[in-house]
Design a protein around this motif. Sequence first.
Motif, PDB file in Angstrom:
ATOM      1  N   HIS A  75       0.801  -1.220   0.000  1.00 36.64           N
ATOM      2  CA  HIS A  75       0.000   0.000   0.000  1.00 36.64           C
ATOM      3  C   HIS A  75       0.839   1.277   0.000  1.00 36.64           C
ATOM      4  N   ASN A 100     -10.118   0.307   5.514  1.00 33.76           N
ATOM      5  CA  ASN A 100      -8.728   0.774   5.505  1.00 33.76           C
ATOM      6  C   ASN A 100      -8.064   0.353   6.808  1.00 33.76           C
ATOM      7  N   ASN A 101      -7.271  -0.699   6.730  1.00 35.15           N
ATOM      8  CA  ASN A 101      -6.638  -1.243   7.928  1.00 35.15           C
ATOM      9  C   ASN A 101      -5.122  -1.344   7.804  1.00 35.15           C
ATOM     10  N   HIS A 132      -4.612   5.211   3.374  1.00 35.68           N
ATOM     11  CA  HIS A 132      -6.073   5.225   3.529  1.00 35.68           C
ATOM     12  C   HIS A 132      -6.692   6.179   2.497  1.00 35.68           C
ATOM     13  N   TYR A 133      -6.040   7.316   2.317  1.00 32.46           N
ATOM     14  CA  TYR A 133      -6.546   8.306   1.364  1.00 32.46           C
ATOM     15  C   TYR A 133      -6.503   7.757  -0.057  1.00 32.46           C
ATOM     16  N   SER A 136      -9.125   5.069  -0.618  1.00 34.99           N
ATOM     17  CA  SER A 136     -10.461   5.676  -0.664  1.00 34.99           C
ATOM     18  C   SER A 136     -10.673   6.446  -1.962  1.00 34.99           C
ATOM     19  N   ASN A 153     -12.325   3.300   8.466  1.00 38.69           N
ATOM     20  CA  ASN A 153     -10.924   3.367   8.892  1.00 38.69           C
ATOM     21  C   ASN A 153     -10.832   2.715  10.260  1.00 38.69           C
ATOM     22  N   SER A 175      -6.603   9.736  10.852  1.00 34.90           N
ATOM     23  CA  SER A 175      -7.538   8.800  10.219  1.00 34.90           C
ATOM     24  C   SER A 175      -8.977   9.112  10.600  1.00 34.90           C
ATOM     25  N   SER A 195     -14.824   6.096  11.306  1.00 41.65           N
ATOM     26  CA  SER A 195     -13.650   5.496  11.940  1.00 41.65           C
ATOM     27  C   SER A 195     -14.165   4.684  13.124  1.00 41.65           C
TER      28      SER A 195
END
Length: 287
Positions: A75, A100-101, A132-133, A136, A153, A175, A195
């Motif tokens: 990632h 998103n982990n 994460h961004y 997404s 998240n 996050s 989240s």
Amino acid sequence: MSASISNGPRVAVVTGASRGAGKGIALALGQSGATVYVTGRSLRSSDSPYGGTVSETAALVDEAGGRGVPVAVDHADDDAVAELFARVGREHGRLDILVNNAASVVNTMSPGGFWEQPLEAADVMAVGLRSHYVASFHAAPLLIAGGRGLIVNTGHYGAVSYHLGPAYGAQKAGSDKMAADMAKDLRPHNVAAVSIWMGGLDTERARAHFATLPPEARPTARRESPQFTGRVIAALHASDDRMRLSGRTLIGAELGAHLGVTDIDGSAPLSLRYTLGGPPELHPSLY
């Protein structure tokens, strides 16, 4: 709570799912019948001291009643992430849930300040926040196409209390705010973003750490199973409260109680709000 989901079995992506929280979340979503794209870097058990691979997790998703799709993804590689979601688009034309982990977490529990710890501790703000961004960004059009989307998240009380040092805390707090802001943009499209703070989890990493402690120093309190958060996510996606809760930072134990979700042993995990802190209030501009 409504359990009606259109367009057949749900399609989910769970990042960082070779082991730990991601593995448990993928397994729980599989138990709900979902097709789960399982991402991570581990292709061999020897790739991590804690074992686990994307293929092993995907096989467990299959055994649970879903369909597991293992995808090796770093990632930190934007092109690889873009191809992951392009594949989901080609194969399904939509996405229902993104979790998103994935996070690059360096254990900084040794004595000393942050300046005495490995500088790599800051990598969690790349794989763990920026990642994460990016995920997404690529997932949003597919979530919108599905008509009923959810971004989660995975969070922790470290956003408001001290855990693993400043980089970890900044990642968790960032996050949370990212989910709130994405929820604002996604609300007109019936896509939610939240989240979810997980409690102390019974993961491979946690068990390995506790094994190094003298018996009298080992925690005795029951820990959340990694599957619990996945159960909560599946219930939230199906719930009529999904959009009402969008944008919020939610304590998994409290959300589970609200949705009637228990852990794999039938127990109800406890919220640590009054010992470790609770999520801050959102400004009205985010609703």
